[in-house]
Structures are given as structure tokens and as C-alpha cells.
Design a protein around this motif. Structure first.
Motif, short mmCIF file in Angstrom:
data_model
loop_
_atom_site.label_atom_id
_atom_site.label_comp_id
_atom_site.label_asym_id
_atom_site.label_seq_id
_atom_site.Cartn_x
_atom_site.Cartn_y
_atom_site.Cartn_z
N GLU A 1 5.70 4.75 7.06
CA GLU A 1 6.97 4.10 7.38
C GLU A 1 7.08 3.84 8.87
N VAL A 2 6.74 4.84 9.68
CA VAL A 2 6.83 4.69 11.13
C VAL A 2 5.92 3.56 11.62
N GLN A 3 4.69 3.53 11.11
CA GLN A 3 3.72 2.52 11.55
C GLN A 3 4.15 1.11 11.17
N ILE A 4 4.58 0.94 9.92
CA ILE A 4 4.98 -0.40 9.48
C ILE A 4 6.23 -0.86 10.21
N ASP A 5 7.16 0.06 10.41
CA ASP A 5 8.38 -0.30 11.14
C ASP A 5 8.06 -0.74 12.57
N GLU A 6 7.12 -0.06 13.21
CA GLU A 6 6.70 -0.47 14.55
C GLU A 6 6.05 -1.85 14.52
N ASP A 7 5.25 -2.11 13.50
CA ASP A 7 4.60 -3.42 13.37
C ASP A 7 5.64 -4.53 13.18
N THR B 1 0.84 -1.21 0.00
CA THR B 1 0.00 0.00 0.00
C THR B 1 0.87 1.25 0.00
N MET B 2 1.90 1.23 0.83
CA MET B 2 2.85 2.35 0.86
C MET B 2 3.53 2.50 -0.50
N GLY B 3 3.90 1.38 -1.09
CA GLY B 3 4.53 1.42 -2.41
C GLY B 3 3.65 2.04 -3.46
N GLY B 4 2.35 1.73 -3.42
CA GLY B 4 1.42 2.32 -4.37
C GLY B 4 1.32 3.82 -4.21
N LYS B 5 1.31 4.27 -2.97
CA LYS B 5 1.24 5.71 -2.70
C LYS B 5 2.52 6.42 -3.17
N LEU C 1 11.33 3.12 0.26
CA LEU C 1 10.11 3.78 -0.23
C LEU C 1 9.98 5.18 0.37
N GLU C 2 10.29 5.30 1.66
CA GLU C 2 10.21 6.62 2.29
C GLU C 2 11.18 7.60 1.64
#
Length: 233
Positions: free
Chosen positions: A65-71, A27-31, A99-100
Motif C-alpha cells: 500500500e505504501v509503495q503504490i501510494d507513493e507511485d 497484484t496487491m488484490g491477489g495477495k 485492500l489494506e
């Protein structure tokens, strides 16, 4: 094509958690792909409104990025994954960083678009921007597609495209420097185009990194810094 199997765990929740972080990354990649497309369009069309929108939306990429990294960190702490499961988590964690940074480069291009739109007539270098942008956008799309399909062969093929991007960037750099020497009045405006080209070249580097993460995920081999011999060992 190499296939990995992440559906053999005793815990169904573990499977779902692995799939979730991968889905979030895509999803991040698409954005990020949209960000890059819009930034380039804003530059070529002198659309300052679209450029400002790209700058504004970059905060959303940072938050993802922050959210996925935390996950990813939570998943490692709770599940203590090993083998291909750990490689999946690590590959996602590394990919979202790239990506970021692509989002950052898109923001830089958008800022150059705002400056150039305010300066009026388009300077030299837009043909080069359009051509190199087409190449790096394809690299980014293909790198994410290879990750999605766990296709290390496609990742290696896409990775090699970065060499051509580098050659085209160096050629554009030489041509535009020559132009500025011939017409010193153009220096300020053409330099802004060069900064945009530099950002596009960096996007290609980050797409290459994503391909390397995919090879690491599928093969368990680190091919950074040109270490493709690791695949034959």
C-alpha cells in the motif's frame, strides 16, 4: 460494458506508468484475496500455523500500500494527469486503501483462529462463518474483476450483493446472541466467532467501496453513500 482508453497519450512512458500502478494494485488484490482465504481456512480448520502465517504476511500488504501510494503521488506530480487518467490514479489510490483494510480484517480473523484453536472444541457459528465468507470472497473477487475490465455494470451488480451480506450478518448475530443467553458458558468462545463474522462483514463493505471506485473511474460519477441517482443525472 464501458471501455476506457488509456493508450492515446503522446508519451509512451505515461501509458506504461498508468498500467504499472494498475498492475501493482491487482497484484496487491491477489495477495489480499489469498490472505482472506487463508484466514477463513485457518479459522474453520483450527489451523493455528496457517493463522500465524496470515498475521505475519500482513506486513507485506502494508508495504505494498505504501509503495503504490507513493507511485500514485509521484505520477500526479510528474504528469499532472487530467480527466480519465486522473480518475485512474485516484481510483487506484482509493482501492489500495480498501485492500489494506481487508488485509487488516483478515489478520483479525487469523488472530481469532489462533485463540479458538487453543480453546479446543469448535463453538457455534462456524456454519455462518463459512456461508458469509463465501459471499464476501466472491464480492472481493468480482469487484477486482470489474475494475480490471472497467465494467461499471458488473461493479454495480457486485455492489448490491453487500445488502445480502449485511442481512446474513445480522441474522447470524441474533442467532448467536440467543445461543449465548441460553448457554452463558459459551459466551467467551462464541464472542470470538462474532468478531470474525464482524470482520467478514467489513470485508464486504470494502469490496463495495472498490465497486464504487470502479464506477467513478468509468463513469466519472460519485455513487458513495447510496448516491446511485448520480448515474442517471
Amino acid at each position: 460494458m464501458d471501455k476506457l482508453h488509456f493508450d492515446q497519450h503522446i508519451s509512451r512512458h505515461f501509458n506504461e506508468e498508468l498500467e504499472l500502478i494498475k498492475s501493482q494494485m491487482l497484484t496487491m488484490g491477489g495477495k489480499v484475496e489469498t490472505q482472506l482465504d487463508d484466514a477463513v481456512a485457518a479459522l474453520l480448520d483450527a489451523d493455528s500455523g496457517l493463522a500465524r502465517d496470515v498475521v505475519f504476511r500482513e506486513e507485506e500488504i502494508d508495504a505494498l500500500e505504501v509503495q503504490i501510494d507513493e507511485d500514485c503521488t509521484t505520477l500526479i506530480a510528474r504528469r499532472q494527469p487530467a480527466a480519465s487518467d486522473l480518475r485512474m490514479v485516484m481510483a487506484v489510490s482509493k482501492t489500495i486503501r480498501d485492500l489494506e483494510r481487508i488485509g487488516d480484517e483478515s489478520k483479525k480473523i487469523a488472530k481469532m483462529a489462533i485463540i479458538l484453536s487453543e480453546e479446543g472444541d469448535a463453538p457455534r457459528g462456524y456454519i455462518e462463518v463459512r456461508h458469509i465468507a463465501s459471499g464476501v470472497r466472491k464480492m472481493l473477487h468480482d469487484s477486482l474483476d470489474a475494475f480490471t475490465r472497467y465494467d461499471s455494470d458488473a461493479a454495480l451488480k457486485t455492489l448490491k450483493a453487500d445488502d445480502q451480506i449485511d442481512l446474513e450478518y445480522k441474522s447470524a448475530l441474533r442467532e448467536l446472541i440467543t445461543y449465548m443467553m441460553e448457554d452463558p458458558r459459551s459466551i467467551s468462545r462464541v464472542m470470538n466467532v462474532l468478531w470474525a463474522l464482524r470482520s467478514l462483514e467489513r470485508v464486504g463493505d470494502h469490496a463495495k467501496n472498490i465497486c464504487e471506485h470502479t464506477v467513478y473511474l468509468v463513469k466519472g460519477k460519485d455513487i458513495r453513500h447510496g448516491n446511485t441517482e448520480a448515474l442517471d443525472s
